[in-house]
Scaffold this motif. Structure first.
Motif, PDB file in Angstrom:
ATOM      1  N   VAL A 297     107.544 -84.241  36.696  1.00 33.00           N
ATOM      2  CA  VAL A 297     108.641 -84.905  35.967  1.00 33.00           C
ATOM      3  C   VAL A 297     109.160 -86.094  36.759  1.00 33.00           C
ATOM      4  CG1 VAL A 297     110.976 -84.615  35.039  1.00 33.00           C
ATOM      5  CG2 VAL A 297     109.303 -82.770  34.792  1.00 33.00           C
ATOM      6  N   GLY A 298     109.238 -85.918  38.059  1.00 32.91           N
ATOM      7  CA  GLY A 298     109.764 -86.986  38.918  1.00 32.91           C
ATOM      8  C   GLY A 298     108.897 -88.230  38.938  1.00 32.91           C
ATOM      9  N   GLN A 299     107.631 -88.061  38.572  1.00 29.16           N
ATOM     10  CA  GLN A 299     106.717 -89.224  38.605  1.00 29.16           C
ATOM     11  C   GLN A 299     106.655 -89.956  37.272  1.00 29.16           C
ATOM     12  OE1 GLN A 299     102.815 -88.664  40.658  1.00 29.16           O
ATOM     13  NE2 GLN A 299     103.492 -86.541  40.877  1.00 29.16           N
ATOM     14  N   LEU A 300     107.165 -89.321  36.194  1.00 26.11           N
ATOM     15  CA  LEU A 300     106.985 -89.908  34.872  1.00 26.11           C
ATOM     16  C   LEU A 300     107.854 -91.147  34.684  1.00 26.11           C
ATOM     17  CD1 LEU A 300     106.831 -86.717  32.607  1.00 26.11           C
ATOM     18  CD2 LEU A 300     104.944 -88.062  33.562  1.00 26.11           C
ATOM     19  N   ARG A 301     107.210 -92.204  34.232  1.00 26.47           N
ATOM     20  CA  ARG A 301     107.933 -93.453  33.961  1.00 26.47           C
ATOM     21  C   ARG A 301     107.909 -93.814  32.481  1.00 26.47           C
ATOM     22  NH1 ARG A 301     105.527 -97.640  38.236  1.00 26.47           N
ATOM     23  NH2 ARG A 301     103.861 -96.160  38.530  1.00 26.47           N
ATOM     24  N   PHE A 302     106.978 -93.226  31.740  1.00 29.60           N
ATOM     25  CA  PHE A 302     106.835 -93.593  30.331  1.00 29.60           C
ATOM     26  C   PHE A 302     106.952 -92.373  29.416  1.00 29.60           C
ATOM     27  CE2 PHE A 302     104.067 -94.136  26.602  1.00 29.60           C
ATOM     28  CZ  PHE A 302     104.719 -95.194  25.999  1.00 29.60           C
ATOM     29  N   PHE A 303     106.211 -91.320  29.710  1.00 27.91           N
ATOM     30  CA  PHE A 303     106.224 -90.140  28.849  1.00 27.91           C
ATOM     31  C   PHE A 303     107.464 -89.296  29.100  1.00 27.91           C
ATOM     32  CE2 PHE A 303     101.367 -90.324  29.323  1.00 27.91           C
ATOM     33  CZ  PHE A 303     101.225 -91.019  28.136  1.00 27.91           C
TER      34      PHE A 303
ATOM     35  N   LEU B 162      98.949 -88.496  34.133  1.00 23.79           N
ATOM     36  CA  LEU B 162      99.807 -89.294  35.026  1.00 23.79           C
ATOM     37  C   LEU B 162      99.323 -90.740  35.104  1.00 23.79           C
ATOM     38  CD1 LEU B 162     100.681 -87.073  38.131  1.00 23.79           C
ATOM     39  CD2 LEU B 162     102.257 -88.103  36.475  1.00 23.79           C
ATOM     40  N   ARG B 163      98.003 -90.914  35.110  1.00 30.39           N
ATOM     41  CA  ARG B 163      97.473 -92.279  35.133  1.00 30.39           C
ATOM     42  C   ARG B 163      97.802 -93.006  33.834  1.00 30.39           C
ATOM     43  NH1 ARG B 163      93.383 -93.718  38.382  1.00 30.39           N
ATOM     44  NH2 ARG B 163      92.011 -94.391  36.683  1.00 30.39           N
ATOM     45  N   ALA B 164      97.757 -92.269  32.732  1.00 27.16           N
ATOM     46  CA  ALA B 164      98.131 -92.880  31.438  1.00 27.16           C
ATOM     47  C   ALA B 164      99.608 -93.258  31.442  1.00 27.16           C
ATOM     48  CB  ALA B 164      97.834 -91.910  30.299  1.00 27.16           C
ATOM     49  N   ASP B 165     100.422 -92.414  32.053  1.00 21.44           N
ATOM     50  CA  ASP B 165     101.858 -92.705  32.134  1.00 21.44           C
ATOM     51  C   ASP B 165     102.091 -94.005  32.905  1.00 21.44           C
ATOM     52  OD1 ASP B 165     104.792 -91.555  32.015  1.00 21.44           O
ATOM     53  OD2 ASP B 165     104.461 -92.256  34.078  1.00 21.44           O
ATOM     54  N   LYS B 166     101.393 -94.137  34.017  1.00 18.89           N
ATOM     55  CA  LYS B 166     101.548 -95.350  34.827  1.00 18.89           C
ATOM     56  C   LYS B 166     101.064 -96.576  34.051  1.00 18.89           C
ATOM     57  CE  LYS B 166     100.156 -97.338  39.247  1.00 18.89           C
ATOM     58  NZ  LYS B 166      99.165 -97.304  40.313  1.00 18.89           N
ATOM     59  N   PHE B 167      99.906 -96.433  33.401  1.00 24.02           N
ATOM     60  CA  PHE B 167      99.342 -97.548  32.630  1.00 24.02           C
ATOM     61  C   PHE B 167     100.292 -97.967  31.517  1.00 24.02           C
ATOM     62  CE2 PHE B 167      96.711 -98.236  28.672  1.00 24.02           C
ATOM     63  CZ  PHE B 167      96.595 -99.597  28.854  1.00 24.02           C
ATOM     64  N   LEU B 168     100.767 -96.996  30.749  1.00 20.52           N
ATOM     65  CA  LEU B 168     101.597 -97.346  29.590  1.00 20.52           C
ATOM     66  C   LEU B 168     102.973 -97.856  30.008  1.00 20.52           C
ATOM     67  CD1 LEU B 168     100.444 -94.445  27.294  1.00 20.52           C
ATOM     68  CD2 LEU B 168     100.274 -96.877  26.738  1.00 20.52           C
TER      69      LEU B 168
END
Lengths: 511, 182
Positions: free
Chosen positions: B46-52, B85-91
């Motif tokens: 959760v702490g890493q999520l920037r988009f989702f 997580l990579r998709a979260d960073k990308f999006l």
């Protein structure tokens, strides 16, 4: 001097003789010619600047740093993926080096149908020769073609189809296979290592990570306004205003019309953003009983042009090899899940060949969406669809002749052939609607087309807009029709010729 | 003369808004936000999520695992290559319109109201059995409704590009990077 956004701490206010928006084939070549003629030139580029040894030769790095939307730019319905570079050097930085002159029949059509002056073969030949020398365009000796290109050369030869080595703009190529990710040794003579350094040497200033948002015209003076963005976050860190009497828009066939439409300039004809062509591309994936090293060696060094303008209607298709890097292959292979993954495990034995259609009755449009960015649509015409089907059939023949054991199209509903017998039947049954077959474009052109009639074209034969003196569009958007060949040499020739005309007529333009 | 069928289907419409049906579904998605109640996601994720949102993360995790597939041969799954997580960073770095549409897509793709509407299923995607999830994805991929095919492409592109740009996925396909022998 090349200045990156990280070097900037406050808003930029500059003036120049010429402000060029974009640093690809159009902007880079124009910058060199104008700067060497003693003009004060400022080039602004939305993407980043990378030295050759900074290119990491991975899809991850390249997609993140060098391509529009991480190589995911597409029509609004995602039916056609539109690959474009977004970095200093533009698409030339990430193309596969194929360097070809504009076909005669295309230039004749421009002259006859659109009244384009001074762009026939005899007019452009001196530019082609000069550019080919500058970029060391040459064909590879036979032993340098990798197995992907051998499919075309060997398969076409067996069938009696015309195939040949393509021109390539490289010097001391190490055959790494990473052309599409920015050449890490500077062997590819792309704009970022040729025209741009020469422009800088002649005094041009390049600002990278500068995004032009608007052009304002007051009398004979023009202002380019925009945002300075952070490379990693793409967030605005400051703003800029560049004043110049001459502005050259070289932001590509997708972004040049967006900038003109947002600026409400040069569109009295209503043609800005229209007549987009793609050089529409699909592929066939053959599986062979030996390793084909799908992404190693020179990616593109041969083509089959047997079917281009064969009927004399200006249309048709041809075949080229393609470096099927893992992600490009994964996205092209139909389906998903276990079946897709089993196909990916055959990756080393894949031979990929692309079919590129020179459009005659397809067109797209670029408009501005609610966020001020491009909205791209495309209507595939019935004649071009027929050529696409013919192209896939002919390419399957070439693949089988070269030894493929099975050939797969990119249809969502898996369509494969183990022999020539059932190709026509299966292609007739296949679906051809949006997202029912994977389609691509690496050569988007048109959208600010050239012509001498101001009622149905945006720029004249010198690439100056009909509406605004001193406002030029010099890039792939000015081509009145699809080229049918990889466009970089055509665009460089148009750019050099137009920039020379600006130099010769500078005082008259700004007066 | 443009082929009428092709012309209609390739015409100028925004992402996902391929039909009146698609417009209605996307508009309705605003009334079915992805609630995060009952979602148990480790705090370090959760702490890493920037988009989702956490719930969206689970949808993408489930979807990507089916999209990439698993062959029981020791090769990594989507989750093991950190695709969500990579998709979260990308999006998180994507254009705003793409971000907005992807949120809407995940709602339409997962919510029971829409799975029922599309396929008469009573379960959300993340609560379906794996074989039903595959059938559901197949339905999206080959749907006669244009915006579902577009949605499938968006999900496929994100999943596969996040998986195959990662070097941990290369061994399985025999890719050795760009110094490989020819």
């Amino acid at each position: 001097m090349i200045i990156e956004s990280k070097d900037i701490s406050k808003p930029v206010r500059e003036s120049a003789d010429v402000c060029i928006i974009g640093s690809g084939c159009g902007g880079g070549a124009s910058a060199k010619i104008l700067a060497e003629a003693g003009k004060k030139v400022i080039v602004i580029e939305e993407g980043g600047y990378f030295k050759t040894d900074e290119f990491e030769s991975t899809e991850e790095f390249a997609f993140s740093n060098l391509y529009r939307q991480r190589a995911g730019q597409a029509t609004d319905n995602l039916a056609v993926t539109v690959l474009q570079g977004k970095c200093v050097g533009g698409s030339s930085t990430v193309n596969w080096t194929t360097s070809l002159r504009t076909p005669d029949f295309v230039l004749e059509q421009w002259a006859k149908e659109f009244g384009v002056k001074g762009m026939r073969t005899k007019d452009l030949d001196p530019y082609f020769m000069r550019i080919e020398k500058y970029l060391n365009v040459h064909v590879e000796p036979d032993e340098n073609h990798n197995l992907q290109n051998r499919i075309i050369l060997d398969g076409a030869k067996k069938l009696g189809y015309r195939a040949k080595a393509t021109g390539r703009n490289t010097r001391d190529c190490a055959k790494i296979g990473a052309c599409g990710f920015g050449c890490p040794i500077g062997a590819k003579m792309s704009v970022n290592v040729t025209y741009i350094p020469d422009a800088v040497k002649a005094g041009a200033t390049i600002f990278s990570e500068f995004r032009a948002d608007k052009i304002e015209v007051t009398g004979s003076q023009k202002k380019v306004l925009g945002a300075i963005v952070d490379r990693l976050t793409q967030k605005q860190v400051s703003d800029f205003v560049i004043e110049a009497p001459i502005v050259v828009v070289s932001a590509s066939s997708i972004f040049s019309p967006v900038l003109l439409l947002k600026s409400k300039l040069a569109n009295s004809s209503g043609q800005v953003g229209k007549h987009l062509t793609f050089h529409l591309t699909s592929a066939l994936l053959g599986t062979f009983d030996r390793s084909m090293y799908p992404s190693s060696g020179i990616p593109q060094s041969a083509l089959c042009d047997e079917f281009l303008n064969k009927n004399g209607d200006g249309g048709g298709f041809w075949m080229e090899a393609v470096p099927a890097t893992p992600t490009l292959a994964a996205l092209a292979i139909p389906g998903f899940g276990g079946e897709h993954r089993k196909l990916m495990q055959k990756y080393p034995s894949i031979g990929a060949t692309i079919v590129l259609v020179k459009e005659i009755d397809s067109e797209g449009t670029v408009t501005v969406n609610d966020y001020g960015r491009p909205s791209i649509s495309y209507d595939l015409g019935s004649r071009d669809l027929d050529y696409l089907k013919q192209g896939l059939k002919a390419t399957a023949e070439v693949q089988f002749a070269a030894g493929a054991k099975e050939v797969l199209t990119l249809h969502a509903r898996m369509t494969s052939f183990k022999s020539l017998d059932d190709i026509e039947k299966k292609l007739a049954r296949a679906d051809w609607g949006p997202n029912e077959i994977a389609l691509y474009s690496a050569h988007p052109l048109g959208t600010c087309r050239m012509g001498e009639d101001a009622r149905n074209s945006v720029v004249d034969s010198h690439c100056q807009t009909h509406d605004v003196k001193g406002l030029f569009v010099i890039d792939g958007s000015v081509t009145p029709t699809s080229l049918g060949v990889n466009p970089q040499i055509t665009l460089l020739a148009i750019s050099e010729k137009s920039a020379e005309w600006i130099v010769e007529n500078f005082n008259r333009i700004v007066g | 003369m443009l082929n009428p069928g092709i012309n209609d289907s390739y015409s100028r419409r925004r992402f996902l808004k391929q039909s009146t049906f698609g417009v209605l579904a996307l508009s309705a998605s605003r009334f079915f936000p992805v609630f995060d109640s009952g979602v148990n996601l480790p705090p370090q994720i959760v702490g890493q999520l920037r988009f989702f949102s956490p719930k969206e993360y689970l949808i993408v995790e489930a979807m990507a695992d089916r999209m990439i597939g698993k062959l029981n041969d020791g090769a990594p799954s989507a989750s093991q290559v950190d695709v969500p997580l990579r998709a979260d960073k990308f999006l998180s770095g994507a254009d705003p319109e793409i971000q907005e549409q992807f949120h809407q897509l995940l709602t339409v793709f997962n919510a029971p109201a829409f799975t029922f509407l599309f396929d008469f299923r009573l379960s959300s995607f993340i609560n379906m059995k794996p074989e039903d999830q595959d059938t559901y994805l197949e339905d999206w991929m080959t749907s006669i409704i244009g915006f579902r095919r577009t949605g499938f492409q968006a999900l496929k592109r994100v999943s596969l590009s996040m998986f195959y740009t990662e070097s941990r996925s290369w061994k399985e396909i025999g890719f050795e990077g760009f110094d490989a022998p020819r």
